[in-house]
Design a protein around this motif. Structure first.
Motif, PDB file in Angstrom:
ATOM      1  N   ALA A  12       9.807-155.704  35.841  1.00  0.00           N
ATOM      2  CA  ALA A  12       9.044-155.424  37.057  1.00  0.00           C
ATOM      3  C   ALA A  12       9.183-153.959  37.467  1.00  0.00           C
ATOM      4  O   ALA A  12       8.202-153.314  37.868  1.00  0.00           O
ATOM      5  N   GLN A  13      10.388-153.420  37.356  1.00  0.00           N
ATOM      6  CA  GLN A  13      10.613-152.019  37.723  1.00  0.00           C
ATOM      7  C   GLN A  13       9.959-151.051  36.747  1.00  0.00           C
ATOM      8  O   GLN A  13       9.628-149.925  37.119  1.00  0.00           O
ATOM      9  N   PRO A  65      18.988-148.634  38.621  1.00  0.00           N
ATOM     10  CA  PRO A  65      17.544-148.428  38.430  1.00  0.00           C
ATOM     11  C   PRO A  65      17.168-148.337  36.958  1.00  0.00           C
ATOM     12  O   PRO A  65      17.898-147.763  36.151  1.00  0.00           O
ATOM     13  N   MET A  66      16.029-148.907  36.623  1.00  0.00           N
ATOM     14  CA  MET A  66      15.526-148.882  35.259  1.00  0.00           C
ATOM     15  C   MET A  66      14.899-147.509  34.977  1.00  0.00           C
ATOM     16  O   MET A  66      14.222-146.944  35.821  1.00  0.00           O
ATOM     17  N   GLU A  67      15.152-146.972  33.783  1.00  0.00           N
ATOM     18  CA  GLU A  67      14.597-145.674  33.396  1.00  0.00           C
ATOM     19  C   GLU A  67      13.956-145.795  32.017  1.00  0.00           C
ATOM     20  O   GLU A  67      14.620-146.127  31.031  1.00  0.00           O
ATOM     21  N   LEU A  68      12.647-145.515  31.943  1.00  0.00           N
ATOM     22  CA  LEU A  68      11.936-145.605  30.670  1.00  0.00           C
ATOM     23  C   LEU A  68      12.405-144.530  29.702  1.00  0.00           C
ATOM     24  O   LEU A  68      12.748-143.415  30.095  1.00  0.00           O
ATOM     25  N   LEU A  69      12.389-144.869  28.420  1.00  0.00           N
ATOM     26  CA  LEU A  69      12.665-143.898  27.373  1.00  0.00           C
ATOM     27  C   LEU A  69      11.422-143.051  27.112  1.00  0.00           C
ATOM     28  O   LEU A  69      10.295-143.456  27.421  1.00  0.00           O
ATOM     29  N   PRO A  70      11.598-141.847  26.547  1.00  0.00           N
ATOM     30  CA  PRO A  70      10.445-140.996  26.234  1.00  0.00           C
ATOM     31  C   PRO A  70       9.430-141.723  25.343  1.00  0.00           C
ATOM     32  O   PRO A  70       9.810-142.453  24.435  1.00  0.00           O
ATOM     33  N   HIS A  71       8.150-141.536  25.640  1.00  0.00           N
ATOM     34  CA  HIS A  71       7.023-142.048  24.862  1.00  0.00           C
ATOM     35  C   HIS A  71       6.807-143.551  25.015  1.00  0.00           C
ATOM     36  O   HIS A  71       5.858-144.088  24.421  1.00  0.00           O
ATOM     37  N   ALA A  72       7.644-144.237  25.787  1.00  0.00           N
ATOM     38  CA  ALA A  72       7.520-145.696  25.875  1.00  0.00           C
ATOM     39  C   ALA A  72       6.173-146.110  26.454  1.00  0.00           C
ATOM     40  O   ALA A  72       5.454-146.924  25.861  1.00  0.00           O
ATOM     41  N   THR A  86      14.819-149.674  23.617  1.00  0.00           N
ATOM     42  CA  THR A  86      13.587-149.396  22.889  1.00  0.00           C
ATOM     43  C   THR A  86      12.553-148.857  23.864  1.00  0.00           C
ATOM     44  O   THR A  86      11.935-147.811  23.623  1.00  0.00           O
ATOM     45  N   LEU A  87      12.373-149.543  24.992  1.00  0.00           N
ATOM     46  CA  LEU A  87      11.456-149.086  26.033  1.00  0.00           C
ATOM     47  C   LEU A  87      12.187-148.438  27.200  1.00  0.00           C
ATOM     48  O   LEU A  87      11.647-147.556  27.856  1.00  0.00           O
ATOM     49  N   TRP A  88      13.394-148.891  27.476  1.00  0.00           N
ATOM     50  CA  TRP A  88      14.160-148.306  28.587  1.00  0.00           C
ATOM     51  C   TRP A  88      15.648-148.257  28.243  1.00  0.00           C
ATOM     52  O   TRP A  88      16.130-148.965  27.374  1.00  0.00           O
ATOM     53  N   HIS A  89      16.363-147.395  28.967  1.00  0.00           N
ATOM     54  CA  HIS A  89      17.800-147.205  28.744  1.00  0.00           C
ATOM     55  C   HIS A  89      18.577-148.455  29.139  1.00  0.00           C
ATOM     56  O   HIS A  89      18.286-149.114  30.134  1.00  0.00           O
ATOM     57  N   ASN A  90      19.609-148.763  28.359  1.00  0.00           N
ATOM     58  CA  ASN A  90      20.452-149.910  28.648  1.00  0.00           C
ATOM     59  C   ASN A  90      21.895-149.680  28.204  1.00  0.00           C
ATOM     60  O   ASN A  90      22.821-149.764  28.997  1.00  0.00           O
ATOM     61  N   GLU A  91      22.097-149.376  26.922  1.00  0.00           N
ATOM     62  CA  GLU A  91      23.448-149.316  26.362  1.00  0.00           C
ATOM     63  C   GLU A  91      24.318-148.261  27.038  1.00  0.00           C
ATOM     64  O   GLU A  91      25.541-148.430  27.128  1.00  0.00           O
TER      65      GLU A  91
END
Length: 232
Positions: free
Chosen positions: A136-137, A100-107, A15-20
């Motif tokens: 945190a990331q 590394p954590m990567e935010l999704l667009p518009h998050a 929802t806020l960052w990539h995971n699946e």
């Protein structure tokens, strides 16, 4: 009935960052390692059954997924899986935890926008240490008035959390990519549920959209500020 929307809650993974997508990549690696033993579709079915069995023991997240892969590897090879494959699966699990954590667009824009006028929460399930590390990331931590890392997302979970927020459940909205975990349970306890679909979804999170007045769907998070403004 309280009509003013006062609390906005976000799911985290996908929802806020990539995971699946990291799970999908690792599952492909798993299939490659066991290609000499079992076809991909057969392996996927066995892994899914192992995950279902193990959620109650290991919870959600990378660690439970890794243990389910190891259990499946032992099962489909009748106990003959090489130690080197087990080692590779453990390594793959560690790589997922360290990715590394990567935010999704518009998050970021969406959270920042609603945080200016509403009480904002993060409600996510999974491994405590891993979720804390990703938050945190993300750089979003300071925008939330509260963070809830829970073992599962049932109606009772949302009832407990929203009971402590301004206006209670009827003045709360939950946004997430999982119809089963992020949308239906909040609506069940009187909150709004907003589905923001992700292009990848875990099989165990599928559910039909609810026929409910408090259900909404957005193609992505860019439309959230306008939706929140329209609902008050």
């Amino acid at each position: 009935m309280v009509k003013i929307l006062r609390t906005i809650a976000f799911d985290a993974d996908d929802t806020l960052w990539h995971n699946e997508r990291f799970f999908h990549l690792t599952q492909q690696r798993f299939a490659d390692l066991l290609a000499d033993y079992v076809p991909r579709d057969h392996l996927d079915a066995h892994l899914l059954e192992a995950e279902k069995r193990n959620i109650g023991h290991y919870g959600f997240g990378v660690k439970g997924f890794t243990l389910s892969m190891i259990e499946t590897a032992i099962e489909v090879t009748d106990g003959h899986v090489p130690a080197s494959v087990i080692s590779e699966l453990l390594h793959a699990g560690r790589e997922m935890l360290d990715h590394p954590m990567e935010l999704l667009p518009h998050a970021r824009d969406a959270v920042e926008a609603v945080a200016q006028s509403h009480h904002v929460l993060l409600i996510t399930k999974g491994d405590l240490l891993h979720q804390e590390r990703k938050l945190a990331q993300s750089g979003l931590g300071d925008l939330f008035d509260g963070v809830e890392i829970v073992s599962d997302k049932q109606p009772a979970t949302y009832a407990r959390i929203f009971a402590r927020t301004p206006g209670g459940p009827e003045a709360a909205m939950m946004i997430g990519n999982s119809m089963k975990s992020d949308v239906i349970p909040p609506i069940t306890v009187g909150a709004w549920g907003v589905h923001v679909p992700h292009d990848l979804a875990w099989d165990l999170e599928h559910a039909d959209p609810p026929e409910a007045a408090r259900f909404r769907e957005l193609p992505d998070l860019s439309g959230l500020p306008d939706l929140v403004a329209a609902l008050g």
